[in-house]
Design a protein around this motif. Structure first.
Motif: not given
Length: 123
Positions: A54-57, A63-65, A69-70, A102-104
């Motif tokens: 999913p796009d979490v930027e 919320g991104a985590v 996970n979902e 990887t999330l920045t």
């Protein structure tokens, strides 16, 4: 009649040579078919072992985590705060179970990275 016999001999040699190459062609075609089947099977197995990222930027880290996970990507970020400013792989890409995501994120003017998503194979 000797010319006819010579012609028949040439035709018979050609037929035998054709039969020998036909056998080789049949083997080559069967091997190629098996190779294509194996490649297709590996591709299908790998596709079933991946999920769409999913796009979490632009989201906050928690919320991104939750979103990851979902989607079936195991990710933890306890005690981490900030806004996700970049991710790899990008949203919409496929993530295989052995890959990391990887999330920045940015928090109080500084950039940090967290990694997760990799599933260990049960032995």
């Amino acid at each position: 009649m000797p010319q006819w016999t010579a012609l028949q001999e040439r035709a018979e040699r050609f037929r035998r040579a054709w039969d020998r190459t036909r056998d080789r062609r049949d083997v080559a075609l069967r091997l190629a078919g098996i190779a294509v089947l194996l490649v297709a099977m590996v591709w299908l197995l790998n596709a079933s072992r991946s999920v769409e990222v999913p796009d979490v930027e632009g989201m906050n880290v928690h919320g991104a985590v939750k979103e990851l996970n979902e989607a079936g990507i195991p990710f933890e970020a306890d005690g981490v705060y900030g806004i996700v400013i970049d991710q790899w792989p990008n949203g919409g890409d496929r993530l295989f179970r052995w890959q990391d995501l990887t999330l920045t994120y940015e928090f109080e003017g500084e950039e940090f990275e967290i990694t997760g998503g990799h599933e260990e194979e049960a032995g």
